[in-house]
Design a protein around this motif. Structure first.
Motif, short mmCIF file in Angstrom:
data_model
loop_
_atom_site.label_atom_id
_atom_site.label_comp_id
_atom_site.label_asym_id
_atom_site.label_seq_id
_atom_site.Cartn_x
_atom_site.Cartn_y
_atom_site.Cartn_z
N ARG A 10 0.48 -1.08 0.18
CA ARG A 10 0.31 -0.47 -0.07
C ARG A 10 0.66 1.51 0.16
O ARG A 10 1.80 1.29 1.11
N THR A 11 0.39 1.95 -1.22
CA THR A 11 1.64 3.50 -1.29
C THR A 11 0.88 4.57 -0.73
O THR A 11 0.96 5.86 -0.96
N ARG A 12 -0.67 4.62 -0.66
CA ARG A 12 -1.49 5.59 -0.74
C ARG A 12 -2.62 5.38 0.10
O ARG A 12 -3.49 4.98 1.11
N LEU A 13 -3.08 7.00 0.39
CA LEU A 13 -3.60 7.16 1.57
C LEU A 13 -4.37 6.39 2.39
O LEU A 13 -5.23 6.22 2.92
N GLU A 14 -5.77 6.41 1.10
CA GLU A 14 -7.32 6.03 1.08
C GLU A 14 -6.69 4.44 0.90
O GLU A 14 -7.70 4.06 1.39
N GLU A 15 -5.75 4.03 0.77
CA GLU A 15 -6.27 2.69 0.58
C GLU A 15 -5.64 2.15 1.81
O GLU A 15 -6.10 0.36 1.76
N ALA A 16 -5.27 3.32 3.36
CA ALA A 16 -5.30 1.99 4.19
C ALA A 16 -6.96 1.86 5.27
O ALA A 16 -6.77 1.67 6.45
N PHE A 17 -7.94 2.46 4.46
CA PHE A 17 -8.93 1.96 5.19
C PHE A 17 -9.82 1.00 4.75
O PHE A 17 -11.27 0.77 4.80
N VAL A 47 -8.24 9.20 10.88
CA VAL A 47 -7.84 8.62 9.80
C VAL A 47 -7.83 7.47 10.98
O VAL A 47 -9.21 5.98 10.35
N ILE A 48 -7.40 7.56 12.42
CA ILE A 48 -7.62 6.35 13.11
C ILE A 48 -8.74 5.98 13.42
O ILE A 48 -9.56 4.62 14.01
N ASN A 49 -9.68 7.20 13.18
CA ASN A 49 -11.42 7.58 13.84
C ASN A 49 -12.12 6.75 12.31
O ASN A 49 -12.47 5.78 12.97
N LYS A 50 -11.43 6.70 11.83
CA LYS A 50 -11.95 5.93 10.55
C LYS A 50 -12.15 4.66 10.66
O LYS A 50 -13.00 4.03 9.78
N MET A 51 -10.34 3.92 10.68
CA MET A 51 -10.43 2.72 11.00
C MET A 51 -11.03 2.06 11.88
O MET A 51 -10.81 0.77 11.69
N SER A 52 -11.10 2.86 13.34
CA SER A 52 -12.08 2.04 13.75
C SER A 52 -13.40 1.91 13.00
O SER A 52 -14.57 0.50 14.08
N GLU A 53 -13.80 2.84 12.67
CA GLU A 53 -15.33 2.08 11.80
C GLU A 53 -15.20 1.03 11.33
O GLU A 53 -16.01 0.10 10.71
#
Length: 373
Positions: free
Chosen positions: A106-113, A153-159
């Motif tokens: 993964r190389t882009r922020l949007e892929e992290a979710f 970022v962490i809040n969105k991941m937590s979802e």
């Protein structure tokens, strides 16, 4: 499940002009041996695969050969991200079909979710990014620091958390409370690139990259793997290796050390001693050596004579000037941190520390100045 955590390979990085590809291939082959010995289910690489955004052809060949052997031949699933030294655009070439062999890069922020579900765990792969990427992604002009960005970022991941599984975050940042060495490229101004470790409390394990010291952070659920090789004299006393992480009811991680082909050493001796076979045969003269001379007299043709015996000399200086050099280095480090300078000035003038609100104002202002520059 069990996985191996490594990072900061910096393939192609040199040490004061010395090519280290041979050493890097050696130590990375040892990581594969550990993975097989420990019977890990996957390998995590937390960024800085290369040392430059445009790596040499030789560095690319080394990395590609490693992935073929590790992923295709040995069939280890790979979870990797880009670091601040990598070019996300260049690394991302080929990722659509990499995942077909359980090679997730993964190389882009949007892929992290989009968590990758593997056995009983969710892997969130968060590559290095700048605050502006978060401002654009979240459409929020108030995001000025990496701390503010990471909160979002962490809040969105937590979802996306599945309560029936373990959560693993793979990331590449400087976490508050960590200690650095001088071989890491600064990715923050006055602490603006620092992230609070408290943000990671919801994860079972956080596999970090960026700092080269595996002991830089002692958080119960987070570790830096450190670099597999020593990349500067400041890392001379650091242990190098990888973490073996077990995601059981209680997460357990153990450090496995790596032995390099050549160590970094400091030696203090007179010029006469250095040329004496009894002396140089008692040490490993193939190692990288920082030499401190006891002599005070001028020595003609000194380096040429020494290099005939010691092929990897990092530097030679008078031992009586060593303390002065260390003091100068400390002074330079202090003058490079505008946030600390501002904090110190405020306390000296007012006899009080900055409040949390004032700290935030200072951080935002410094960030704006950095972006303007």
């Amino acid at each position: 499940m069990r996985f191996l955590h490594t990072a900061d390979w910096h393939i192609g990085k040199k040490l004061q002009g010395y090519d280290r590809i041979k050493e890097q291939k050696h130590v990375l082959s040892k990581i594969l041996e550990i993975a097989k010995e420990e019977q890990v289910d996957a390998i995590v690489i937390a960024g800085d695969l290369y040392d430059r955004s445009v790596p040499s052809v030789e560095a690319i060949e080394v990395f590609n050969q490693l992935m073929v052997k590790w992923n295709l031949n040995e069939r280890f699933p790979i979870f990797a991200i880009s670091g601040n030294h990598d070019s996300g655009i260049r690394l991302s070439a080929g990722t659509p079909w990499f995942s077909q062999t359980d090679y997730y890069l993964r190389t882009r922020l949007e892929e992290a979710f989009e968590p990758i579900v593997f056995q009983d765990a969710q892997f969130f792969l968060l590559p290095y990014f700048e605050p502006i990427s978060a401002r654009i992604y979240f459409d929020d002009d108030q995001i000025r620091t990496i701390q503010q960005a990471m909160e979002k970022v962490i809040n969105k991941m937590s979802e996306q958390f599945d309560p029936t599984k373990k959560q693993v975050l793979v990331s590449h940042f400087f976490v508050m409370g960590s200690t650095k060495s001088d071989s890491e490229t600064k990715i923050e101004v006055g602490g603006l690139g620092a992230v609070s470790g408290e943000l990671f409390e919801s994860f079972d394990y956080v596999a970090l990259g960026h700092l080269h010291n595996q002991a830089a952070l002692q958080q119960k659920n987070a570790r830096y793997s450190g670099s597999p090789l020593k990349f500067s004299l400041s890392e001379i006393n650091q242990k190098k290796g990888v973490w073996i992480v077990d995601l059981n009811e209680n997460v357990i991680f153990n450090f496995r050390e790596l032995t390099p082909l050549y160590e970094i050493e400091e030696i203090t001796a007179s010029f006469k001693e250095l040329l004496n076979p009894d002396f140089y045969q008692s040490i490993n003269r193939e190692n990288y050596l920082q030499i401190y001379l006891n002599d005070r007299t001028i020595i003609p043709n000194m380096m040429n004579q020494l290099r005939k015996i010691y092929p990897r000399i990092l530097g030679v200086e008078r031992s009586n000037g060593r303390v002065e050099r260390l003091q100068r280095q400390q002074k330079r480090i202090l003058t490079k941190d505008p946030q600390k300078l501002a904090q110190g000035f405020f306390k000296e003038v007012t006899k009080e520390n900055l409040t949390e609100k004032q700290e935030l104002w200072l951080s935002e202002t410094l960030q704006e100045l950095m972006e303007t520059e």
